[in-house]
Design a protein around this motif. Structure first.
Motif, PDB file in Angstrom:
ATOM      1  N   UNK A 222       0.854  -1.185   0.000  1.00 56.95           N
ATOM      2  CA  UNK A 222       0.000   0.000   0.000  1.00 56.95           C
ATOM      3  C   UNK A 222       0.888   1.233   0.000  1.00 56.95           C
ATOM      4  N   UNK A 223       0.420   2.292  -0.638  1.00 53.79           N
ATOM      5  CA  UNK A 223       1.202   3.512  -0.807  1.00 53.79           C
ATOM      6  C   UNK A 223       1.606   4.124   0.531  1.00 53.79           C
ATOM      7  N   UNK A 224       2.607   4.994   0.487  1.00 57.72           N
ATOM      8  CA  UNK A 224       3.013   5.798   1.642  1.00 57.72           C
ATOM      9  C   UNK A 224       2.906   7.261   1.236  1.00 57.72           C
ATOM     10  N   UNK A 225       2.123   8.028   1.965  1.00 59.26           N
ATOM     11  CA  UNK A 225       2.004   9.461   1.709  1.00 59.26           C
ATOM     12  C   UNK A 225       2.660  10.201   2.865  1.00 59.26           C
ATOM     13  N   UNK A 226       3.635  11.035   2.550  1.00 58.18           N
ATOM     14  CA  UNK A 226       4.385  11.705   3.610  1.00 58.18           C
ATOM     15  C   UNK A 226       4.270  13.223   3.497  1.00 58.18           C
ATOM     16  N   UNK A 227       4.572  13.882   4.601  1.00 59.21           N
ATOM     17  CA  UNK A 227       4.741  15.332   4.671  1.00 59.21           C
ATOM     18  C   UNK A 227       5.970  15.572   5.535  1.00 59.21           C
ATOM     19  N   UNK A 228       6.533  16.775   5.490  1.00 60.72           N
ATOM     20  CA  UNK A 228       7.734  16.956   6.293  1.00 60.72           C
ATOM     21  C   UNK A 228       8.307  18.353   6.251  1.00 60.72           C
ATOM     22  N   UNK A 229       9.457  18.469   6.876  1.00 59.94           N
ATOM     23  CA  UNK A 229      10.165  19.747   6.947  1.00 59.94           C
ATOM     24  C   UNK A 229      11.666  19.494   6.894  1.00 59.94           C
ATOM     25  N   UNK A 230      12.397  20.548   6.568  1.00 60.94           N
ATOM     26  CA  UNK A 230      13.858  20.484   6.539  1.00 60.94           C
ATOM     27  C   UNK A 230      14.420  21.555   7.463  1.00 60.94           C
ATOM     28  N   UNK A 231      15.481  21.200   8.149  1.00 57.04           N
ATOM     29  CA  UNK A 231      16.134  22.141   9.056  1.00 57.04           C
ATOM     30  C   UNK A 231      17.582  22.348   8.619  1.00 57.04           C
ATOM     31  N   UNK A 232      18.030  23.598   8.691  1.00 57.02           N
ATOM     32  CA  UNK A 232      19.431  23.915   8.426  1.00 57.02           C
ATOM     33  C   UNK A 232      20.073  24.278   9.758  1.00 57.02           C
ATOM     34  N   UNK A 233      21.118  23.547  10.102  1.00 55.68           N
ATOM     35  CA  UNK A 233      21.742  23.661  11.419  1.00 55.68           C
ATOM     36  C   UNK A 233      23.211  24.052  11.245  1.00 55.68           C
ATOM     37  N   UNK A 234      23.664  24.995  12.082  1.00 56.44           N
ATOM     38  CA  UNK A 234      25.072  25.402  12.091  1.00 56.44           C
ATOM     39  C   UNK A 234      25.533  25.501  13.532  1.00 56.44           C
ATOM     40  N   UNK A 235      26.618  24.812  13.837  1.00 56.57           N
ATOM     41  CA  UNK A 235      27.163  24.798  15.208  1.00 56.57           C
ATOM     42  C   UNK A 235      26.087  24.413  16.225  1.00 56.57           C
ATOM     43  N   UNK A 236      25.306  23.409  15.866  1.00 51.20           N
ATOM     44  CA  UNK A 236      24.242  22.861  16.711  1.00 51.20           C
ATOM     45  C   UNK A 236      23.083  23.818  16.942  1.00 51.20           C
ATOM     46  N   UNK A 237      23.053  24.918  16.195  1.00 53.16           N
ATOM     47  CA  UNK A 237      21.963  25.877  16.319  1.00 53.16           C
ATOM     48  C   UNK A 237      21.091  25.837  15.059  1.00 53.16           C
ATOM     49  N   UNK A 238      19.769  25.922  15.244  1.00 49.25           N
ATOM     50  CA  UNK A 238      18.855  25.943  14.116  1.00 49.25           C
ATOM     51  C   UNK A 238      18.912  27.304  13.444  1.00 49.25           C
ATOM     52  N   UNK A 239      19.273  27.306  12.159  1.00 50.35           N
ATOM     53  CA  UNK A 239      19.407  28.545  11.395  1.00 50.35           C
ATOM     54  C   UNK A 239      18.127  28.843  10.618  1.00 50.35           C
ATOM     55  N   UNK A 240      17.617  27.829   9.925  1.00 52.78           N
ATOM     56  CA  UNK A 240      16.394  27.995   9.140  1.00 52.78           C
ATOM     57  C   UNK A 240      15.608  26.700   9.146  1.00 52.78           C
ATOM     58  N   UNK A 241      14.305  26.833   8.881  1.00 54.48           N
ATOM     59  CA  UNK A 241      13.433  25.668   8.747  1.00 54.48           C
ATOM     60  C   UNK A 241      12.442  25.947   7.624  1.00 54.48           C
ATOM     61  N   UNK A 242      12.213  24.967   6.752  1.00 54.47           N
ATOM     62  CA  UNK A 242      11.272  25.147   5.653  1.00 54.47           C
ATOM     63  C   UNK A 242      10.555  23.838   5.379  1.00 54.47           C
ATOM     64  N   UNK A 243       9.384  23.938   4.775  1.00 55.53           N
ATOM     65  CA  UNK A 243       8.573  22.759   4.483  1.00 55.53           C
ATOM     66  C   UNK A 243       9.106  22.008   3.267  1.00 55.53           C
TER      67      UNK A 243
END
Length: 275
Positions: free
Chosen positions: A197-218
């Motif tokens: 059966x199919x898999x339908x996903x959603x999600x996000x991406x995170x950009x991390x520098x020196x263990x700190x979150x810099x940006x996040x986008x879908x």
């Protein structure tokens, strides 16, 4: 005597609904997923509604087609097939033609019979809603001797899935890379789905520098066909300073039990804005 030439161009606009249509016609729900194991009998029933604007009167016809899902997550409609996971032989729907006017919604009821004969796993079809009368649009032309007419037909498609028996939905995050494409950085992720059966996903991406979150986008939501693969490429944001970063992608899907499952992958990359 001047001769007038008429150029007729036929356009067939197809929209597979995965969100509310941007056209004047609204359909709800835009996707139907049914679990045959929850039925008490040998049939399933469902319904959807179609509605036009108050100032429009449009006549529509309905017809189903079987479809497959490509490695790009696209729907490929197939009018005729002998595949056992084809829902069309089991489908009955009322009405099959109707007129929308005064903004009054029309309910379409769909029944699937003899569902016990369906194979284990996912079966599917797409219900097309198509306007009966083609629209004619006359385009302006600098050449007075040539008229250009567009013949436009529009159809919307509602995917319908039925899972039955022992069905399995399992996703896998196979690889994640970041590479240079001209002057931009792009990410490429490869996914796959096991089971039937199919898999339908959603999600996000995170950009991390020196263990700190810099940006996040879908990340775009997509569908991976049963026992299939999927690959997608997207842009990394361009407003990053020079340095080393980590791209972390977090995807979520529901398994056959309706439980949320996460697929997570990370990759390191470098940004250099020097010419």
């Amino acid at each position: 005597m001047k001769k007038t030439f008429k150029t007729i161009m036929t356009f067939y606009i197809l929209s597979i609904i995965t969100c509310q249509s941007q056209a004047a016609v609204k359909v709800s729900p835009t996707l139907i997923e049914l679990n045959a194991n929850k039925s008490n009998g040998n049939y399933l029933t469902t319904a959807f509604s179609v509605q036009a604007d108050k100032d429009e009167t449009i006549r529509y016809k309905l017809y189903p087609e079987y479809f497959t899902i490509s490695d790009e997550g696209k729907m490929n409609a197939i009018p005729i097939t002998e595949n056992s996971d084809n829902l069309i032989p089991h489908a009955r729907f009322v009405p099959n033609e109707f007129t929308l006017k005064n903004g009054i919604p029309q309910t379409v009821r769909v029944t699937f019979t003899d569902i016990k004969s369906l194979p284990d796993g996912e079966s599917r079809m797409v219900m097309f809603i198509e306007d009966v009368a083609a629209k004619e649009i006359i385009l302006p032309n600098k050449n007075k001797n040539v008229n250009t007419k567009l013949i436009v037909k529009t159809r919307l498609g509602i995917p319908i899935y039925v899972d039955k028996g022992k069905f399995i939905k399992v996703g896998s995050f196979d690889s994640l890379t970041v590479e240079k494409n001209n002057k931009s950085l792009v990410y490429n992720m490869k996914l796959s789905a096991g089971g039937n059966s199919k898999v339908r996903y959603r999600g996000k991406a995170q950009i991390i520098k020196d263990k700190n979150l810099v940006q996040e986008f879908n990340v775009n939501s997509n569908t991976i066909r049963a026992n299939g693969i999927f690959e997608e490429t997207g842009l990394i944001p361009e407003n990053l300073e020079n340095g080393n970063y980590i791209l972390k992608v977090i995807l979520t899907y529901k398994n056959e039990k309706g439980e949320n499952k996460n697929l997570i992958k990370e990759v390191s990359f470098n940004v250099s804005n020097s010419i």
